[in-house]
Write a protein that holds these residues in place. Sequence first.
Motif, mmCIF file in Angstrom:
data_model
loop_
_atom_site.group_PDB
_atom_site.id
_atom_site.type_symbol
_atom_site.label_atom_id
_atom_site.label_comp_id
_atom_site.label_asym_id
_atom_site.label_seq_id
_atom_site.Cartn_x
_atom_site.Cartn_y
_atom_site.Cartn_z
ATOM 1 N N GLY A 55 0.816 -1.211 0.000
ATOM 2 C CA GLY A 55 0.000 0.000 0.000
ATOM 3 C C GLY A 55 0.844 1.252 0.000
ATOM 4 O O GLY A 55 0.544 2.235 -0.687
ATOM 5 N N LEU A 56 1.933 1.226 0.764
ATOM 6 C CA LEU A 56 2.832 2.375 0.831
ATOM 7 C C LEU A 56 3.490 2.640 -0.511
ATOM 8 O O LEU A 56 3.604 3.795 -0.942
ATOM 9 N N PHE A 57 3.910 1.571 -1.191
ATOM 10 C CA PHE A 57 4.552 1.766 -2.488
ATOM 11 C C PHE A 57 3.621 2.455 -3.469
ATOM 12 O O PHE A 57 4.003 3.417 -4.131
ATOM 13 N N PHE A 58 2.384 1.963 -3.571
ATOM 14 C CA PHE A 58 1.470 2.559 -4.548
ATOM 15 C C PHE A 58 1.034 3.966 -4.141
ATOM 16 O O PHE A 58 0.747 4.802 -5.001
ATOM 17 N N GLN A 59 1.020 4.231 -2.845
ATOM 18 C CA GLN A 59 0.733 5.599 -2.408
ATOM 19 C C GLN A 59 1.870 6.523 -2.805
ATOM 20 O O GLN A 59 1.640 7.643 -3.283
ATOM 21 N N SER A 60 3.100 6.064 -2.633
ATOM 22 C CA SER A 60 4.267 6.882 -2.956
ATOM 23 C C SER A 60 4.487 6.972 -4.459
ATOM 24 O O SER A 60 4.687 8.054 -5.018
ATOM 25 N N PHE A 61 4.441 5.829 -5.123
ATOM 26 C CA PHE A 61 4.721 5.745 -6.556
ATOM 27 C C PHE A 61 3.619 6.370 -7.403
ATOM 28 O O PHE A 61 3.886 7.225 -8.266
ATOM 29 N N PHE A 62 2.372 5.978 -7.133
ATOM 30 C CA PHE A 62 1.261 6.382 -7.994
ATOM 31 C C PHE A 62 0.583 7.677 -7.537
ATOM 32 O O PHE A 62 0.461 8.632 -8.307
ATOM 33 N N LEU A 63 0.154 7.699 -6.281
ATOM 34 C CA LEU A 63 -0.591 8.861 -5.807
ATOM 35 C C LEU A 63 0.305 10.085 -5.640
ATOM 36 O O LEU A 63 -0.091 11.205 -5.997
ATOM 37 N N HIS A 64 1.499 9.873 -5.097
ATOM 38 C CA HIS A 64 2.366 11.002 -4.761
ATOM 39 C C HIS A 64 3.221 11.447 -5.949
ATOM 40 O O HIS A 64 3.097 12.568 -6.447
ATOM 41 N N ARG A 65 4.075 10.547 -6.432
ATOM 42 C CA ARG A 65 5.055 10.974 -7.437
ATOM 43 C C ARG A 65 4.459 11.077 -8.842
ATOM 44 O O ARG A 65 4.954 11.867 -9.658
ATOM 45 N N TYR A 66 3.411 10.302 -9.097
ATOM 46 C CA TYR A 66 2.767 10.374 -10.422
ATOM 47 C C TYR A 66 1.590 11.350 -10.428
ATOM 48 O O TYR A 66 1.590 12.331 -11.179
ATOM 49 N N ALA A 67 0.598 11.126 -9.582
ATOM 50 C CA ALA A 67 -0.613 11.953 -9.614
ATOM 51 C C ALA A 67 -0.342 13.388 -9.190
ATOM 52 O O ALA A 67 -0.775 14.332 -9.852
ATOM 53 N N ALA A 68 0.381 13.561 -8.082
ATOM 54 C CA ALA A 68 0.605 14.908 -7.555
ATOM 55 C C ALA A 68 1.724 15.647 -8.278
ATOM 56 O O ALA A 68 1.558 16.790 -8.681
ATOM 57 N N HIS A 69 2.874 14.969 -8.459
ATOM 58 C CA HIS A 69 4.046 15.669 -8.990
ATOM 59 C C HIS A 69 4.389 15.322 -10.435
ATOM 60 O O HIS A 69 5.175 16.032 -11.057
ATOM 61 N N GLN A 70 3.831 14.238 -10.936
ATOM 62 C CA GLN A 70 3.997 13.866 -12.339
ATOM 63 C C GLN A 70 5.454 13.890 -12.799
ATOM 64 O O GLN A 70 5.793 14.501 -13.816
ATOM 65 N N VAL A 71 6.288 13.218 -12.029
ATOM 66 C CA VAL A 71 7.709 13.169 -12.372
ATOM 67 C C VAL A 71 7.995 12.115 -13.439
ATOM 68 O O VAL A 71 9.106 12.033 -13.947
ATOM 69 N N PHE A 72 7.000 11.310 -13.780
ATOM 70 C CA PHE A 72 7.146 10.348 -14.876
ATOM 71 C C PHE A 72 5.797 10.204 -15.575
ATOM 72 O O PHE A 72 4.761 10.651 -15.076
ATOM 73 N N THR A 73 5.823 9.593 -16.745
ATOM 74 C CA THR A 73 4.604 9.338 -17.495
ATOM 75 C C THR A 73 4.408 7.833 -17.630
ATOM 76 O O THR A 73 5.335 7.051 -17.451
ATOM 77 N N MET A 74 3.185 7.438 -17.957
ATOM 78 C CA MET A 74 2.887 6.039 -18.253
ATOM 79 C C MET A 74 1.736 5.996 -19.243
ATOM 80 O O MET A 74 1.005 6.983 -19.399
ATOM 81 N N SER A 75 1.584 4.880 -19.901
ATOM 82 C CA SER A 75 0.496 4.735 -20.851
ATOM 83 C C SER A 75 -0.837 4.699 -20.118
ATOM 84 O O SER A 75 -0.892 4.454 -18.909
ATOM 85 N N LYS A 76 -1.923 4.912 -20.859
ATOM 86 C CA LYS A 76 -3.245 4.882 -20.247
ATOM 87 C C LYS A 76 -3.550 3.501 -19.691
ATOM 88 O O LYS A 76 -4.146 3.373 -18.606
ATOM 89 N N MET A 77 -3.124 2.456 -20.383
ATOM 90 C CA MET A 77 -3.348 1.100 -19.892
ATOM 91 C C MET A 77 -2.584 0.855 -18.601
ATOM 92 O O MET A 77 -3.123 0.296 -17.646
#
Length: 250
Positions: free
Chosen positions: A14-36
Amino acid sequence: MLILIFVLLLWYGGLFFQSFFLHRYAAHQVFTMSKMMERITFVLTWIFQGPSYLSAYGYGIMHRMHHAYTDTEQDPHSPSHDPNLFAMMWKTKTIYQDINTQRIAVDARFTKNVPQWKGFDLFAGSRLSRLLWITAYIFFFAFFATAWWQWLLLPLTFLMAPIHGVIINWFGHIYGYVNFTMKNTSKNLFRFDFLMMGEGYHNNHHKHASNPNFGVKWYEIDVTYLIIRVLDTLGLIHLKPMKVRSKMIS
């Protein structure tokens, strides 16, 4: 033993996806990923966060507000303006729900490009979904708990995401050391962040919000960042160049 493995899996998953997806991707968008890949990550976040699932949309906007208003009365969560951690988390929950249900107006700078999957969030964040996860966890404990004290860990599994939030947003603004003197109370909780997978380097992150690596000193190992590098190498995500990241909200 199986119960401890289960709790640790939920904690770090849970912590990884909070940090990886919610924090670094959703909030700060430091990387991109495909829609899938984004949709797959939505589902994995739900699986690992279970009854404490957080919407990328609500989290991303609220975290951007935290950076913009750190330690002011407009900060969604600040020990400087809340009497105790329970009051802070209750206010955080209220603001998060108001954002998700669009009960409050949000400045456009906080919503830009924040990922949203309305249909999925409607289910994943529903009372039904949370109740199903809680029921599943209770049955798991009923089958595999081998000692009475293991049942004391059950409430922890229901509240993983809020507990992660308390550690960083309360304790990470009160205890620890600083590498950078700033006009806020952010601290680094650990020299080596074994507990929060890099999120504990909160002072570093407030100084360099667009940097995907929260570690600065040689001993500040950001485990989530190491995983991000592997995923980038495999082509599953794509780290943005620093010049592009520096334009993102901080």
